[in-house]
Design an enzyme around this catalytic site. Structure first.
Site, PDB file in Angstrom:
ATOM      1  N   HIS A   1      83.306 -15.036  27.162  1.00 17.54           N
ATOM      2  CA  HIS A   1      83.665 -14.394  25.985  1.00 17.54           C
ATOM      3  C   HIS A   1      82.887 -13.068  25.847  1.00 17.54           C
ATOM      4  CE1 HIS A   1      84.581 -14.266  21.762  1.00 17.54           C
ATOM      5  NE2 HIS A   1      85.475 -15.031  21.876  1.00 17.54           N
ATOM      6  N   ARG A   2      82.021 -12.833  26.662  1.00 18.36           N
ATOM      7  CA  ARG A   2      81.238 -11.611  26.495  1.00 18.36           C
ATOM      8  C   ARG A   2      82.099 -10.447  27.280  1.00 18.36           C
ATOM      9  NH1 ARG A   2      75.618 -13.149  28.928  1.00 18.36           N
ATOM     10  NH2 ARG A   2      76.901 -14.255  30.486  1.00 18.36           N
TER      11      ARG A   2
END
Length: 230
Positions: free
Chosen positions: A203-204
């Site tokens: 997700h980063r």
């Protein structure tokens, strides 16, 4: 009772998987891809293949679609480096292959810059090397994206673990025929073939909307692969 010696390959895999589950902010997206046209191209091509020529697999079409999607949505072709995000111009795609030595990933270099048959040749040659335990380190280390195809084993869905520091891994399930509305048929219904594909993302690096855009590109490429197979 007996003990099995942990090889260096298995040890490295175990360490990386544990690192991934402990440190990577993973999430999962799934889409169903219509693949009738792809399967027709696959069948037609292989029926015309001459002796000695490599036959194209369904997995080769998947690599093709993933490479095209990485070019259009480059956020998927990135790595988390801690204090920076590293973006890559070329898509070096790993293909997960099971060998007697365990699971290993073969790297198709510059997958987004090659035609379908050239990528097919690369995969076949690398798979042969892997089974003979003759891979050079550059042929299984340093990829920017990973694909795991479990459809051949009858698996429909799997939440795969991201291979850090990569942004994502694509998992391919088996193809299944389903009844769908079809006004051209007297009954009002027909059949189409669908394949489940799941994207596990960091997700980063790849937010939910970006992951959805990337999967949309894959779905489009698998539904109509004619324009991207060269």
């Amino acid at each position: 009772m007996w003990d099995v010696v942990v090889t260096n390959v298995k040890r490295v895999i175990a360490e990386r998987l544990l690192q991934s589950k402990q440190t990577v902010s993973q999430y999962y997206l799934t889409v169903q891809c219509e693949v009738d046209t792809m399967l027709e191209l696959h069948s037609n091509n292989n029926s015309k293949a001459r002796d000695g020529e490599y036959k194209i697999s369904v997995n080769d079409f998947v690599i093709n679609a993933a490479a095209a999607a990485l070019r259009k949505v480059p956020e998927g072709n990135a790595q988390w480096m801690g204090d920076k995000i590293r973006m890559y111009h070329a898509a070096d795609i790993s293909i997960a292959v099971q060998t007697e030595q365990g699971l290993i990933t073969l790297i198709v270099k510059d997958a987004d810059r090659k035609g379908l048959k050239e990528r097919t040749s690369d995969v076949k040659e690398l798979a042969t090397k892997a089974r003979e335990n003759a891979l050079a380190s550059k042929e299984f280390m340093g990829s920017t994206f990973t694909i795991s195809n479990l459809g051949m084993f009858g698996v429909s869905n799997l939440s795969a673990i991201v291979n850090p520091p990569q942004a994502a891994i694509l998992v391919v399930g088996k193809s299944e025929q389903r009844v769908v509305p079809d006004e051209s048929e007297p009954s009002g219904f027909g059949t189409k073939t669908f394949m489940n594909v799941l994207l596990s993302s960091e997700h980063r690096l790849v937010g939910g909307a970006v992951g959805a855009q990337w999967l949309s590109q894959v779905r489009s490429c698998l539904k109509d692969p004619v324009n991207i197979i060269m």
